[in-house]
Every structure is written in structure tokens, then in C-alpha cells.
Scaffold this active site. Structure first.
Site, short mmCIF file in Angstrom:
data_model
loop_
_atom_site.label_atom_id
_atom_site.label_comp_id
_atom_site.label_asym_id
_atom_site.label_seq_id
_atom_site.Cartn_x
_atom_site.Cartn_y
_atom_site.Cartn_z
N HIS A 95 57.68 55.28 65.29
CA HIS A 95 59.05 55.81 64.82
C HIS A 95 59.85 54.26 64.86
O HIS A 95 61.11 54.37 65.04
CB HIS A 95 59.65 56.92 65.49
N SER A 133 53.89 68.17 64.79
CA SER A 133 54.68 68.99 63.81
C SER A 133 54.58 70.24 63.78
O SER A 133 55.62 71.03 64.01
CB SER A 133 54.63 68.33 62.35
N SER A 222 67.06 72.32 47.62
CA SER A 222 67.71 71.48 48.38
C SER A 222 68.90 70.93 47.57
O SER A 222 68.57 69.94 46.55
CB SER A 222 67.09 70.79 49.15
N VAL A 269 64.68 68.26 64.47
CA VAL A 269 63.57 67.93 64.52
C VAL A 269 62.98 66.69 64.36
O VAL A 269 62.24 65.84 64.75
CB VAL A 269 62.47 68.95 64.02
N ALA A 270 63.97 66.08 63.47
CA ALA A 270 63.68 64.63 62.82
C ALA A 270 64.41 63.54 63.62
O ALA A 270 64.54 62.59 63.27
CB ALA A 270 64.52 64.61 61.34
N ASP A 272 63.23 62.06 66.15
CA ASP A 272 62.41 60.98 66.56
C ASP A 272 62.72 59.66 65.25
O ASP A 272 62.52 58.49 65.55
CB ASP A 272 60.96 61.12 66.26
N VAL A 300 65.96 66.92 71.36
CA VAL A 300 64.86 66.35 72.28
C VAL A 300 63.96 65.63 71.41
O VAL A 300 63.41 66.10 70.44
CB VAL A 300 64.25 67.40 72.97
N ASN A 302 61.04 64.32 72.04
CA ASN A 302 59.63 64.44 72.28
C ASN A 302 59.28 65.72 72.67
O ASN A 302 58.81 66.27 73.57
CB ASN A 302 59.06 63.45 73.26
N MET A 303 59.64 66.60 71.88
CA MET A 303 59.45 68.25 71.86
C MET A 303 58.05 68.53 72.29
O MET A 303 58.01 69.37 73.34
CB MET A 303 60.06 68.85 70.63
#
Length: 373
Positions: A95, A133, A222, A269-270, A272, A300, A302-303
Site C-alpha cells: 500500500h 477483502s 455512484s 475499509v479503504a 490501507d 482500522v 489491518n482488519m
């Protein structure tokens, strides 16, 4: 060839990059040096690695300093930068677009940096990223449900459906692996779900695959307006977009988040890759949330580290074919023989190879085959 597996030191990270079962396959061909206790968080003892043919070292410096290829789970932390050997090779989640200090370190040390998240495959698109993911997508729903509780700063609404009470309104932005897993789990719990994506095909396919939930599913293309309108009316918004090698677009700006209801929950979740909400900053499992404009933010970085037994097994299964290829052919030949694997190369010989990383750094990318010629 010597594979090196150091212990993970990122806060809340309990995974290990290779299971004893995978290690046994690799040690038929090459050597593995693993740091003492590296597998403990995932339930694997040092003896299980010894029995698989691995050598054990109690020194992180020895692992980093002697291995031909370092195989990790998460990106090197700042305290590990000095351990990175010049002209070495690293295979892990990187990343780099969200971590330019690390990118510069790898470039300065001429490291061959292979990122799990940009390895591609014709069938599964991102074969190493995909299982992580899927886990993160499901954990996002668990986290949202937890932090919706009043005791944790939320508005006090149950994510699961209860007869006689209004269902939770969950918005998922992005219909890739993360988004589909989040949407499916939220629907299975009885929530009303709005799934937003920038292309229609994924929305249509998700609806076809989940026909039993159609009464509670809304799919939306979107746009700035559709994202804002959906978020304002949501109890939970899950950011699930992925831009390979790049920082993701900002989907909700601070003034839009300020319009959301007090106690609603944002799960990014993005994070990282840098996050897809303007108010996002990375958190840890030790301190997972913060509140901005009355909206609980969960970010977080590093879920999957919370479920290491599951995540380590899935990750090791995904990386094993590539590690076996390296064991049989050597690193450069394995990369040259597999274009999808070569797409994982982010840095090599002091050059930014990945186009997304190069664009972020404002430089011109160098094709791997050209750099390795």
C-alpha cells in the site's frame, strides 16, 4: 534460496505470512528462516515450523539480514526500515501510495518490492488481495453493528432486523469483493442495503446472485449526489472502493459527513490505501474509533488481523503458488514468466514500477521487464 519470515509488529496484527503446511511444501525445495514466535498469534508453535523443516531464529535482524526474500503480511513499520537490506526482495502487502516514507525507503535501498494487493490473475483479478477483502468486508459489518450500540458511541440501533422495529439502513460504496461481502452479510442480518458502484454490471450481477434479498436491496450508480443522499439517510456507511496502486477517491467530504445523523457509523475499509472519506485517519484495534461531527469513524488499517486463524490460512493458500514458483525458478524468472505476478512489482532497482505508485509520486513508471532486462 532462503525465505525469511519475520514476526509481524504492526499493532493488532496477529497473522503470519506462511502456515506450517505451506512451509512444509516450500522446504522440499528451499530453506525457510522464521523468527521465534512468528506464528503464535495464529495458533502455530515454533515446533510446528521446525517439524515442517524450517530453521528458527530469535533475531529479527538475522531474518531480515540473511534471507533472499522476506515474506510478510503487512508493510514494514518504521522501526524495521533499518533492517531492510539493500538490493533485497520483499513480498507483502505494501500500500505504498498511502505510505510514501516506506516507498522512498524501498527505492533508496533498491528493494524488489512485490505487493500482494497489485498481483493480478485473469480469473480472480486480485488473487491474494481477494480473500483478505472478503474477510474485511464481513468484519466491516460486525464492526458497524458493534459501534452502533449506544455504549460504543452509536445511535443505539440494532443492525439485525427485529420485528416491530425499523430496519437498519446500511450503505455500501463499492461493489468489489469488500463491498459484496459487506452487502451480503448486512442483508442476511435483515438490514436494508443500498449498494453503490460506478458501473452497472456489478450491481446487476449482485442483484442476480442475491435474489432472495431483493426486497431489502437497492442498487445505485455512484454520483456525488447519490452518495451524499444515501449517506445522509444511513445508519451505517461502509467505504469499500479499491484503486490498484493508488489512493482511492474521496467519496464523502467533511461537509457531507457533517450532514449525517448523530451516532451513525462510517467504516472505511479503504484506509490501507489512504481512505475514501475526507475525515479518515488510520486507527488500530487498541483504539479503533473516533468521532467527527457526531459520526463514529472506524478505520482500522489491518482488519483481518483480528481473525488470524482464518486470515492466515486464506492468505497462505493464496500466496503459496507464487512462492512455489519462486522456489522453482528464482524470483526474477518467476516474475518474468507470469505477467499477473509481475504486476505485483511496485519497486525495483530504485525505480517506481507500478503505474499507480509512480503517478502518486509524480514520476514516470518503468515497466518491470524493462527494469529487469
Amino acid at each position: 534460496m532462503l525465505f525469511g519470515i519475520p514476526s509481524e509488529i504492526k499493532t493488532g496484527e496477529h497473522r503470519v505470512s506462511v502456515t506450517p503446511e505451506s512451509a512444509k511444501e516450500l522446504t522440499r525445495r528451499n530453506k525457510i528462516l522464521i523468527q521465534t514466535g512468528a506464528g503464535i498469534g495464529s495458533g502455530y508453535s515454533d515446533d510446528s515450523y521446525r517439524n515442517a523443516g524450517c530453521q528458527i531464529s530469535n533475531s529479527a535482524a538475522e531474518v531480515w539480514g540473511t534471507a533472499d526474500l522476506i515474506v510478510k503480511v503487512k508493510e514494514p513499520q518504521p522501526s524495521e526500515y533499518d533492517l531492510i537490506r539493500k538490493d533485497s526482495a520483499l513480498f507483502t502487502f505494501l500500500h505504498l501510495a498511502a505510505d510514501l516514507p516506506l516507498a522512498n525507503t524501498l527505492l533508496e535501498k533498491y528493494v524488489l518490492g512485490i505487493a500482494y494487493e497489485t498481483v493480478t490473475h485473469p480469473d480472480t483479478r486480485f488473487p491474494i488481495l481477494s480473500p483478505m477483502s472478503a474477510i474485511a468486508g464481513q468484519l466491516a459489518v460486525h464492526a458497524a453493528g458493534h459501534h452502533l450500540q449506544r455504549a460504543h458511541g452509536g445511535l443505539g440501533k440494532l443492525l439485525s432486523r427485529i420485528q416491530g422495529a425499523p430496519a437498519a439502513e446500511v450503505v455500501v460504496i463499492g461493489a468489489g469483493t469488500v463491498g459484496q461481502n459487506s452487502a451480503r452479510l448486512a442483508l442476511a442480518n435483515g438490514a436494508n442495503v443500498t449498494l453503490i458502484n460506478d458501473t452497472q454490471d456489478r450491481l446487476d450481477q449482485f442483484a442476480v446472485d442475491n435474489q432472495q434479498f431483493l426486497n431489502n436491496l437497492k442498487t445505485v450508480i455512484s454520483t456525488t449526489e447519490s452518495v451524499e443522499e444515501s449517506a445522509i439517510n444511513a445508519d451505517v456507511v461502509i467505504g469499500a472502493v479499491y484503486s490498484p496502486g493508488r489512493r482511492p477517491p474521496v467519496l464523502l467530504k467533511e461537509d457531507q459527513i457533517a450532514k449525517m445523523q448523530q451516532g451513525s457509523v462510517l467504516v472505511d475499509v479503504a484506509v490501507d490505501q489512504g481512505g475514501c472519506f475526507e475525515t479518515t485517519h488510520a486507527t488500530t484495534y487498541e483504539d479503533p474509533t473516533y468521532t467527527v461531527h457526531g459520526v463514529v469513524h472506524y478505520a482500522v488499517a489491518n482488519m483481518p488481523g483480528a481473525v488470524p486463524k482464518t486470515a492466515t490460512a486464506a492468505l497462505s493458500n493464496a500466496t503459496l503458488p507464487y512462492l512455489l514458483s519462486i522456489a522453482e525458478q528464482g524470483i526474477l524468472e518467476a516474475l518474468k514468466s507470469d505477467q499477473g505476478f509481475a504486476s505485483g512489482v511496485n519497486t525495483y532497482q530504485g525505480k517506481a514500477i507500478d503505474p499507480g505508485l509512480a503517478a502518486t509520486m509524480g514520476v514516470t513508471s518503468t515497466p518491470f521487464n524493462q527494469a529487469a532486462a
